[in-house]
Write a protein that holds these residues in place. Sequence first.
Motif, PDB file in Angstrom:
ATOM      1  N   GLU A 167      41.104  56.094  45.772  1.00 60.46           N
ATOM      2  CA  GLU A 167      40.989  55.968  44.319  1.00 60.46           C
ATOM      3  C   GLU A 167      39.856  55.013  43.950  1.00 60.46           C
ATOM      4  N   LEU A 181      39.225  46.090  36.735  1.00 58.55           N
ATOM      5  CA  LEU A 181      40.655  46.321  36.858  1.00 58.55           C
ATOM      6  C   LEU A 181      41.432  45.029  36.620  1.00 58.55           C
ATOM      7  N   GLU A 182      42.718  45.176  36.316  1.00 57.08           N
ATOM      8  CA  GLU A 182      43.567  44.024  36.035  1.00 57.08           C
ATOM      9  C   GLU A 182      44.766  44.013  36.976  1.00 57.08           C
ATOM     10  N   TRP A 190      47.188  47.089  37.086  1.00 60.45           N
ATOM     11  CA  TRP A 190      46.732  48.234  37.901  1.00 60.45           C
ATOM     12  C   TRP A 190      47.077  48.006  39.363  1.00 60.45           C
ATOM     13  N   GLU A 217      50.872  48.359  40.247  1.00 63.07           N
ATOM     14  CA  GLU A 217      51.317  49.748  40.319  1.00 63.07           C
ATOM     15  C   GLU A 217      50.938  50.382  41.655  1.00 63.07           C
ATOM     16  N   ARG A 218      49.738  50.068  42.146  1.00 65.29           N
ATOM     17  CA  ARG A 218      49.235  50.731  43.366  1.00 65.29           C
ATOM     18  C   ARG A 218      49.887  50.210  44.643  1.00 65.29           C
TER      19      ARG A 218
END
Length: 498
Positions: A225, A271-272, A275, A278-279
């Motif tokens: 990703e 990105l924060e 993010w 979640e991954r």
Amino acid sequence: MNPSALRTALAELEIFAALTGEQLDWLVSVSEPRVLADGEVLFRDGEEATGFHVLLSGGLVVTKVVDGREEVLTRHSTEEAGAAEEHDGKPAAAHRFTGELPLLTDGAYVATAAASGPATTVVAYPRPVFFAMLTRCHGVAAVLLPVLAWRIKSSEIQARKRATVEALGTLAAGLAHELNNPAAAVARAAQELAPALERLTRTAQAWGAAATGAERAVLDRMARELDELPPPATTDPLAQADAEEEIGDWAAETGVERPGLLGAGVADLGLELGWLLERVEGIGEPALPAALDHLAALLEIRSLAAELRAAGPRISQLVSATRDYANLDRAPEQRFAVTDGLENTLVVLRSKLSGISIVRAYDPGLPELTGYPSELNQVWTNLVDNAAEAMEGSGVLTLRVRAEGVCMVVEISDTGRGIPESSLPRIFEPFYTTKDVGKGTGLGLHLSYRIVTQRHQGSITARSRPGETRMVVRLPLAPAPLAGPATVQPIGTPTRSR
């Protein structure tokens, strides 16, 4: 010196050799002999021209301060040995008089002349006497005019050589300035690459030992990703710093070895923490520190690789612009686009244009021309450099290129202080300058005029008022016999850059 001896000395000079006895008697009556001590100045650069000077004995050294450096332009000597040392075709008569050029052009002295040797004797003829001499003594002009023509040509050759050296200096300085950032990026990335690879290897081993197959699949999906993630459209430095700190604090609580490296790597991508949280779902708490350390090492390597990918093309672009600007390894006459030369000139002069807004207005679909692009690059450099100096570090530089009838038109305008109305008709004259003494030679615009009009059969004009100066160069679309025109390039919707 008594009148008889002065008459004899003057009659022996080539410039007065054809005078009659009556003319010589008149000449003696209006002569003003003067003995100069060694190093004594006869006249100075920039002073109002007051007289014509004839050298009877000794020598004169003629110098000019250019950009803070004193340069010897020529030496005049009454000794045959001294005259024989000249290798530039200087006429023998040119050693015996000086000062005629500023009198004929109604200007100031364009250099400084000082005595060289302990016994230098000159004879001065004030301005009114000089013009009376040309009227009453016709033989004087026959000698003076060829010397005057040689001096102007010699000055132009010297100015061309100086312009070439200055252009190379400007090119080198501009290239060094522009190469500094990409070269520093390459050097830094190369220095950091080895320890980063060691970290990647070490974290990969730790992650492989700690993770299950399912957990490795989670990190693999995140890596893919990240590969497909586009660069952030906009960057808010404050928001990025906050995200980096938040991610680093969270990573430190999980036991990550280098939380700051992870925070910087993720925040740089826009990105924060949300993010990231979640991954990493699906990675158990025992393996999470190893996963995050390996992710940080991956991001570091990719960041270094991105720097190298960005720096390489930038260096290639600068080298290409330099090659095109100098036209290395090319035939003197060629087909080319004028806007290429303008853009390369902007690259070379970028350090001088810092703080100046640049507006490009290039018409689309302009044809190429046949001519001498390296010479035209000297013209663009001169005009852009003058514009930058007039704006003193801030303002708007506008470059316009368009087709107009049978000509290509290049306009270079600035929002600087402008050219005085009284000076505007004379700016293309040789040795005329509006700059302070010691700054410039008064030949830059004259050489530009010669390149445009004689080498390319075009025209160059100037319009100016305070806050707007516009230099307009017209170059014929069709080449003229035995000469080459110039080039132009696209114009579209004006764009502004800094």
